[in-house]
Design an enzyme around this catalytic site. Sequence first.
Site, PDB file in Angstrom:
ATOM      1  N   GLY A 213       0.858  -1.186   0.000  1.00  0.00           N
ATOM      2  CA  GLY A 213       0.000   0.000   0.000  1.00  0.00           C
ATOM      3  C   GLY A 213       0.889   1.229   0.000  1.00  0.00           C
TER       4      GLY A 213
ATOM      5  N   GLY B  85       3.971   0.793   2.820  1.00  0.00           N
ATOM      6  CA  GLY B  85       4.880  -0.321   2.541  1.00  0.00           C
ATOM      7  C   GLY B  85       5.682  -0.080   1.280  1.00  0.00           C
TER       8      GLY B  85
ATOM      9  CE  LYS C  62       2.534   5.279  12.593  1.00  0.00           C
ATOM     10  NZ  LYS C  62       2.707   6.669  12.195  1.00  0.00           N
TER      11      LYS C  62
ATOM     12  CE  LYS D  63      -0.879   7.989  14.214  1.00  0.00           C
ATOM     13  NZ  LYS D  63      -1.221   8.080  12.797  1.00  0.00           N
TER      14      LYS D  63
ATOM     15  CB  SER E  89      -4.056  12.353   8.261  1.00  0.00           C
ATOM     16  OG  SER E  89      -4.845  11.491   9.070  1.00  0.00           O
TER      17      SER E  89
ATOM     18  CD  GLU F  31      -4.748   0.237  10.707  1.00  0.00           C
ATOM     19  OE1 GLU F  31      -5.698  -0.265  11.328  1.00  0.00           O
ATOM     20  OE2 GLU F  31      -3.809  -0.434  10.234  1.00  0.00           O
TER      21      GLU F  31
END
Length: 338
Positions: A11, A14, A110, A196, A259, A286
């Site tokens: 992705g 990676g 994460k 976070k 993000s 995530e």
Amino acid sequence: MIKKVAVLGAGSWGSILANLLDENGQSVRLWSYSPAQVTELNEQHTNQRYVPDFHYSETLTAYSDLSQAITGADVILFVVPTKAIREVAQQVTAVLAKTHDQPIIVHASKGLEQDTHKRLSQVLAEEIPAELRQAIVVLSGPSHAEEVARRDITLITAASADETAAELVQQLFMNDYFRIYTNTDVVGVELGAALKNIIALGAGALHGLGYGDDAKAALMTRGLAEISRLGVALGANPLTFIGLSGVGDLIVTATSVHSRNWRAGNELGAGQDLKTVIDTMGMVIEGIPSTKAAYELAQQQNIEMPITEAIYDVLYKSADIKEVIPQLMRREGKPEIQ
Ligand SMILES: NC(=O)C1=CN([C@@H]2O[C@H](COP(=O)(O)OP(=O)(O)OC[C@H]3O[C@@H](n4cnc5c(N)ncnc54)[C@H](OP(=O)(O)O)[C@@H]3O)[C@@H](O)[C@H]2O)C=CC1
Ligand SMILES: O=C(CO)COP(=O)(O)O
């Protein structure tokens, strides 16, 4: 020091980490479970769905066969989404049981595992027996694939109980634009990373709802307070939360348009429904599963996490996003530091 590194997951993160290692002169094999993506990476040297318009190093080779990708590797780097870590680790173990290689295991994902609430290094340690691996190292910090791709300056942390292994990973990745610090607090680094993302969803939502900078600063600060509260209860060093993998990652994820978590929150705040947000992102968010895991962990540990709870109510109990903010504000007054 040239090392053979297998990167699992092609992705955005990676593939860009694999490209960076290749540029650093390491011998890299990038694994994806999508044969079409492997063909695109090997023939076009692109990965349009994840990092549009980026040209990968022509010496970087992708594989769809996991055994080919990891056999003989000194280091195996997991960068698949949290939900896939256990399943991919089981596949890796099946190969290692035959080859008897003993690689260092690193992950750069994460999150917290759903249901068990385990940290990802715990999942990896459970699935890859100690005799089939060396140390486990966690790579985490404020870093977006989009910025590393253009060689912008990025600083992150390599955490491990085994300082020699963390230092080796540090050396593998370091270059003029990518700097790594080591840390022995694996618990704090992994919890900072997972938690976070929840606060980033909230920061995006505030933006989507039209709130200003004061509100965002308040959310990040009080978000860090509750991340630290849960982290310390679970054994983390509180100082880790004022480092790169704590406040550093919180700042970037809660403010950057790169993000996925911030963008998802922003769309929710602007009135989009959750299913559409997930379906249209096309990349892993995530913070959504991590909110559930963190909420349940906080309940178990009896830790107050009002922001996480409010976001949980919006994501999992259909609470109205416009109503949870006044509810948070009207809570009983209390001392800032408890
Ligand atoms: N993107 C970034 O800048 C950063 C990301 N991270 C973390 O890295 C991890 C990966 O994120 P990112 O690269 O952004 O994610 P992406 O959504 O960009 O890519 C995830 C990749 O994993 C693949 N995948 C999904 N399920 C499986 C599975 N069961 N087995 C094997 N491969 C699978 C996906 O394939 P498909 O889509 O075809 O299912 C896709 O190729 C996350 O935990 C994220 O928090 C950390 C720092 C920075
Ligand atoms: O972890 C990240 C930045 O450090 C990536 O965050 P997003 O998954 O929200 O894009």
